[in-house]
Design a protein around this motif. Sequence first.
Motif, PDB file in Angstrom:
ATOM      1  N   ASN A   1      -8.330   7.108   3.561  1.00 36.43           N
ATOM      2  CA  ASN A   1      -8.760   7.045   4.947  1.00 36.43           C
ATOM      3  C   ASN A   1      -7.661   7.572   5.845  1.00 36.43           C
ATOM      4  O   ASN A   1      -6.620   8.012   5.371  1.00 36.43           O
TER       5      ASN A   1
ATOM      6  N   SER B   1      -5.494   6.272   7.962  1.00 38.80           N
ATOM      7  CA  SER B   1      -4.157   5.678   8.007  1.00 38.80           C
ATOM      8  C   SER B   1      -3.363   6.063   6.773  1.00 38.80           C
ATOM      9  O   SER B   1      -2.157   6.260   6.829  1.00 38.80           O
TER      10      SER B   1
ATOM     11  N   PRO C   1       0.824  -1.206   0.000  1.00 40.90           N
ATOM     12  CA  PRO C   1       0.000   0.000   0.000  1.00 40.90           C
ATOM     13  C   PRO C   1       0.851   1.246   0.000  1.00 40.90           C
ATOM     14  O   PRO C   1       1.977   1.256   0.476  1.00 40.90           O
ATOM     15  N   GLY C   2       0.337   2.298  -0.522  1.00 45.57           N
ATOM     16  CA  GLY C   2       1.042   3.555  -0.521  1.00 45.57           C
ATOM     17  C   GLY C   2       1.831   3.811  -1.780  1.00 45.57           C
ATOM     18  O   GLY C   2       2.423   4.866  -1.913  1.00 45.57           O
TER      19      GLY C   2
ATOM     20  N   TYR D   1       0.658   7.835   6.356  1.00 47.42           N
ATOM     21  CA  TYR D   1       1.747   7.355   5.510  1.00 47.42           C
ATOM     22  C   TYR D   1       2.105   8.368   4.444  1.00 47.42           C
ATOM     23  O   TYR D   1       3.277   8.589   4.144  1.00 47.42           O
TER      24      TYR D   1
END
Lengths: 179, 199
Positions: free
Chosen positions: A85, A87, A45-46, A91
């Motif tokens: 969202n 979180s 993710p990211g 990041y």
Amino acid sequence: MKKDNSDRTYTDIRTGRMAYMGLCLALSLILSYVESLIPFNFGIPGVKLGLANLCIVILLYTCGWREALTVDILRVILAGFMFGNLSMILYSLAGAALSFLCMYGAYSMKKLSPVGVSLTGGVTHNIGQLIVAVFVLGTARIVYYIPVLIISGAVTGALLGFIANLILPTVSKIREDVH
Amino acid sequence: MFDSDILTHSDNKRRRYINDAILLAACLLIAGMIWLIQYLTRSTGGFVEISTADPAGSDETVTQSFSLNESCYIVIFKNDTGNIRIRCIPDRIGGIINDSTTVEELSDSLFLFDAIESNTDRMIGDIGSYTGSDERFINILHISGHKADMVYADCPDLICVKARQISRTGESIVCLPHGIVVTVTDSYTSGTDVDAVTW
């Protein structure tokens, strides 16, 4: 009656700068939306294309680092609320902080053109997100994906820098309005 | 704050472009070499290691390994009390990753529902005193045909479900909101006992 810069007051300049920053913020949000449409999944993710860095680079060259940092942080928070969202905001903030630091370092060293500055921004953004993900997840296994992150960050950063190079001479007139 | 010389001094410009090209070439070279090393040392892994880290920051991590030769659904389930349980439910068909798996709640229990087979008789777990709190999460990993893929998750961004199937050593699927990392490894890392549900 043409208004020349000597008649402008401090307030005029501040307002002009704020309007320009708002414009860049809106543009970066649209670019964030566009990059959320492009599927770029690698199981980690990211990983994003980082298209919104274009506005940060332009702001860095036309207005200065304070304005660029402001728009950067605002862009991360707003884009996180709109397309992600909570979180994801954390990041992205970590990646954006590292990327801005390295971009400002590259910019002030005066050895790189906008292409190079944008390139370092892209690469360090991805690396920053990877580092934060390693700490949060408690495992170093996802470092396996580092070549992908470096290559994608470098290529998109270089392309965005090339675009910024084309845009900057045209918007250089903005400098007279905002300084 | 003005950097007008970047737009007017052409001499400096050329030197800067050369620096850019060097930087880009260095980045691509480094990344290419790392990738080459990974490519040359890659192997089809034998085991899948699942480690769940508590996103709230506590140190409790549950790590378990499963063989990639099995055909089963691995359900990672965290209920109200905060316990994370990993259950292995055998897959009766085997051979291919089934993307149509979902989770259904019937009379206080959770069932694995297979949209192709249309049956709900494979119980995942007892919800117990679940009253709809936000702490519960479910991720379902399907291991079949020597590959692993996350087929169901109730995280908000679903990046783990959209990720590709993994089969080679080092590849991983990550569910960041739930703190789950699934990696392919070469060896078996022993963890807590597997809660295997057999039929």
